[in-house]
Design a protein around this motif. Sequence first.
Motif, PDB file in Angstrom:
ATOM      1  N   ILE A   1       0.805  -1.225   0.000  1.00 26.28           N
ATOM      2  CA  ILE A   1       0.000   0.000   0.000  1.00 26.28           C
ATOM      3  C   ILE A   1       0.838   1.276   0.000  1.00 26.28           C
ATOM      4  CG2 ILE A   1      -2.054  -1.014   1.030  1.00 26.28           C
ATOM      5  CD1 ILE A   1       0.217   1.059   3.241  1.00 26.28           C
ATOM      6  N   LEU A   2       2.126   1.192   0.365  1.00 23.25           N
ATOM      7  CA  LEU A   2       2.916   2.402   0.543  1.00 23.25           C
ATOM      8  C   LEU A   2       3.728   2.746  -0.705  1.00 23.25           C
ATOM      9  CD1 LEU A   2       3.815   4.732   2.269  1.00 23.25           C
ATOM     10  CD2 LEU A   2       5.502   3.241   3.356  1.00 23.25           C
ATOM     11  N   ALA A   3       3.271   3.780  -1.411  1.00 21.85           N
ATOM     12  CA  ALA A   3       3.982   4.334  -2.573  1.00 21.85           C
ATOM     13  C   ALA A   3       4.489   3.275  -3.533  1.00 21.85           C
ATOM     14  CB  ALA A   3       5.136   5.210  -2.100  1.00 21.85           C
ATOM     15  N   PRO A   4       3.630   2.359  -3.988  1.00 23.85           N
ATOM     16  CA  PRO A   4       4.111   1.333  -4.919  1.00 23.85           C
ATOM     17  C   PRO A   4       4.714   1.967  -6.167  1.00 23.85           C
ATOM     18  CG  PRO A   4       1.694   1.420  -4.860  1.00 23.85           C
ATOM     19  CD  PRO A   4       2.179   2.254  -3.733  1.00 23.85           C
ATOM     20  N   GLY A   5       5.863   1.443  -6.561  1.00 23.22           N
ATOM     21  CA  GLY A   5       6.535   1.923  -7.763  1.00 23.22           C
ATOM     22  C   GLY A   5       7.506   3.051  -7.546  1.00 23.22           C
ATOM     23  N   ARG A   6       7.520   3.638  -6.361  1.00 24.78           N
ATOM     24  CA  ARG A   6       8.456   4.746  -6.130  1.00 24.78           C
ATOM     25  C   ARG A   6       9.890   4.251  -6.308  1.00 24.78           C
ATOM     26  NH1 ARG A   6       7.571   8.481  -1.016  1.00 24.78           N
ATOM     27  NH2 ARG A   6       6.653   9.941  -2.525  1.00 24.78           N
ATOM     28  N   ASN A   7      10.628   4.959  -7.148  1.00 24.03           N
ATOM     29  CA  ASN A   7      12.010   4.615  -7.482  1.00 24.03           C
ATOM     30  C   ASN A   7      12.152   3.181  -7.985  1.00 24.03           C
ATOM     31  OD1 ASN A   7      13.727   7.023  -7.014  1.00 24.03           O
ATOM     32  ND2 ASN A   7      12.748   6.930  -5.017  1.00 24.03           N
ATOM     33  N   GLY A   8      11.105   2.705  -8.661  1.00 24.78           N
ATOM     34  CA  GLY A   8      11.174   1.404  -9.318  1.00 24.78           C
ATOM     35  C   GLY A   8      10.964   0.220  -8.407  1.00 24.78           C
ATOM     36  N   ILE A   9      10.587   0.447  -7.150  1.00 24.15           N
ATOM     37  CA  ILE A   9      10.384  -0.652  -6.204  1.00 24.15           C
ATOM     38  C   ILE A   9       8.888  -0.966  -6.137  1.00 24.15           C
ATOM     39  CG2 ILE A   9      10.723  -1.479  -3.849  1.00 24.15           C
ATOM     40  CD1 ILE A   9      12.955   0.665  -3.599  1.00 24.15           C
ATOM     41  N   TRP A  10       8.530  -2.163  -6.603  1.00 28.19           N
ATOM     42  CA  TRP A  10       7.123  -2.562  -6.661  1.00 28.19           C
ATOM     43  C   TRP A  10       6.864  -3.715  -5.694  1.00 28.19           C
ATOM     44  CZ3 TRP A  10       3.564   0.088  -9.479  1.00 28.19           C
ATOM     45  CH2 TRP A  10       4.047   0.966 -10.456  1.00 28.19           C
ATOM     46  N   PRO A  11       5.700  -3.731  -5.069  1.00 25.67           N
ATOM     47  CA  PRO A  11       5.335  -4.894  -4.239  1.00 25.67           C
ATOM     48  C   PRO A  11       5.004  -6.089  -5.120  1.00 25.67           C
ATOM     49  CG  PRO A  11       3.506  -3.357  -4.368  1.00 25.67           C
ATOM     50  CD  PRO A  11       4.653  -2.691  -5.064  1.00 25.67           C
ATOM     51  N   ARG A  12       4.955  -7.255  -4.516  1.00 22.48           N
ATOM     52  CA  ARG A  12       4.749  -8.493  -5.265  1.00 22.48           C
ATOM     53  C   ARG A  12       3.490  -8.444  -6.139  1.00 22.48           C
ATOM     54  NH1 ARG A  12       4.550 -11.610  -1.198  1.00 22.48           N
ATOM     55  NH2 ARG A  12       6.756 -12.153  -1.110  1.00 22.48           N
ATOM     56  N   GLY A  13       2.423  -7.901  -5.638  1.00 23.56           N
ATOM     57  CA  GLY A  13       1.167  -7.910  -6.376  1.00 23.56           C
ATOM     58  C   GLY A  13       1.117  -6.969  -7.549  1.00 23.56           C
TER      59      GLY A  13
END
Length: 580
Positions: free
Chosen positions: A566-578
Motif C-alpha cells: 500500500i505504501l507508494a508502490p513503484g516509487r524509485n522502481g520498487i514494486w510490491p509483489r502484487g
Amino acid sequence: MCKPTPVPSLNASHSGIPTRLEKEAQATKEKTYSLKTLPDSVPRKHPVKLPPNTSQENFDLAITELRKSLVNNDAVEINDKPLVDGWYMEHPNTHDAFHIADQEKLVCSAVAYPSSVEEVQEIVRWANRYLIPIYPISMGRNLGYGGAAPRVPGSVVVDLGREMNKVLRINGENASCMVEPGVSYFKLYEEVQKSGFPLWIDVPDVGGGSVLGNALDRGVGYTPYGDHFANHCGMEIVLPDGSLLRTGMGSLPGPNGDDNPTWESFQHSFGPSIDGLFTQSNFGIVTKMGFWLMPATEHQSYMITFPEEEQFGQIVDAIRPLALKRVLGNIPQLRHAIQELAVTGRPRTDWYSGSGPLPRDVVRDSISKLPVGNISWIFYGTQYGDATSITSQLSLIKKEFAKIAGSKFYLPSDLPPDHYIHSRVEVCSGIPSIRELSWLNWKPNAAHLFFSPITPTNSSDATKIHHLITTLHEKWGFDLFPTLCIAGREIHYITNIVYDRSDAEEKARARKMMKEMIDAAAQEGFGEYRTHLLFADQVAGTYDWGGGALMRFHEVIKDVLDPNGILAPGRNGIWPRGLS
C-alpha cells in the motif's frame, strides 16, 4: 493576461515565501506569467481517478471512514476539481506541475492531511484495511522529478507538510536541529535567524523545498555540509503496518520519557545502520529528521571563466586534485555559458528565434554582450575559514586554473549587482534564494525535467558523458543546460531539459530523449542518482549487476515490510509483489 495573484507569504503558509524575498518572488512570477499562453486550468477529461481495484462504492465508504478518523474537518479532499499547475510557490499536490506526459496521466484520487504522527499511523492502517495505495509527500516540490504526482494513478496522496511543518528544536551548542516534513529551507533559515545562534543551514539552488524531503531524495547543496543525507542525524518513521520506528540514538529512550539527548549527535545506534533504507524508497514514512548545522564562518565566493568549449576536459582535470585535497571549500558548480543567458530571466526568443538548439555562434555572440564577455564555461566556488586560510586557498586555486589558457578570475565585487554570482554567494553561505527560477522564463509555459547521471571526476569519463548528452540534445532538438556539481571523486552531471508544457510534440520528444539518454549512459557505465518518477523503472533496471541482485534485495524488504503493497508502490522502481 490578468496580473497574477500575490505570492503566498511564509507567515501565512508553510510553503510560502519569506518577507525578505516577497518583492523578488512577485516580480519573478509576473515575468513568468507574462509568457504564459495556457489557461490556469482546462476541463477534466476524466472524473475522479479511483484507486486500482476499487469500486466507487468502496472508495466512498473508505473516504468516509478516513474523514472520521482525522481531527480536522478538511483533512481529506477528493481530487475532482480542475487541475491547476500553478507556479513554484503555489504548486499542486494532485499531479505533477511540470507534467512531461498528459496532465491527467499521474493524478491522485484524494489528498489527506495528517496533523500528527498518530494520524499518519491511522492513515497507514486505513490503507491496509481497504487496500488503497497511499503516496506520501513532504511538500511535493521536487519539481523536475515528478513533483507530487503518485506513481500509481488513483493513489491517495498523504500531504505531510500542510499540518506537520514545525522546526521542533534548534540546539545552538550542538549545531543541530530536528524538523518535520513541511519545513522548507526558507522556514528553517528564518527560524535559525530568530534563534540568534551563529549557524548556517545548507540549501539547494531554490529554497522552497522540504529539508527532510530533499535529504531523503539524496539532494545536494553547496556549503561544506552540501551532502544533505550525510549530514542528517536521526529519523522517526511510520512503517507500512502503522508501527513507529526511530533510528540512531533515538532508538534508546531518554530519561523521563524525553528524546535521547544524543539523537542529533551520533548517526548510528547499536547493530546495523538502517537509515539509508528509507532514502529513495517506499519502506516507510519519515515524520521527523535531525540535521547538523554548520557554524557560521568567514567565506569568499568567486567565479572563473574559460573561453573555449574544448577546454572542458582540462577544467575537470584541474578541479579533481583540488577537490580530492579538499582545497575547494564547498561543492562547486561548473556551468555552461548558455546559462549566463538563461539566468538573466529573458526568454529564449530574445537571443534566437530559430528552431533546434541554440547555435554555438549565437551563444557566443549573445554572451559577448554580457559582463563576462565571450566565454564557454563558468566555475563557481566558495572558500571558508579565516582570512589567512582563504587567501592561501585562493592562491592555490588561481595557480591551477591559470594553467588553462584564457581563464579569468572574478570576485563578486567585480561584477554588477544583478549578476548571478551574487545569488551563488547567498546559496553558498546558507541563505535560500529563488534566483534559479529565472530559467522558467526560457520558454512559454516552461517546465523542466532533470537527467542526472554520475561520472568520475576525470576528463575522459566526464567528456564521454558530456559528448553523449550533447549529441542527443542535438538529435532531439533541445538546448543543453549542464550543471556539474563536483563533490571530489564524482560529478553530479545535472542536465536541465526545459520544455513548453502546452506542446505535446515537444514533451514527447523530451520523453524519448530522456529514455535514450538513460540507456546510452548506462551502456557506458553511467547511471542516474535520481530521476523523474516516469523513468524510475527504466533507471532501476539499469542497475542490473548480478542479474538484478540489488532490485531483488529491495523487493524482499518491500514485501516483508509492506505485504499489502500500500505504501507508494513503484516509487524509485520498487514494486510490491502484487504489482510488479
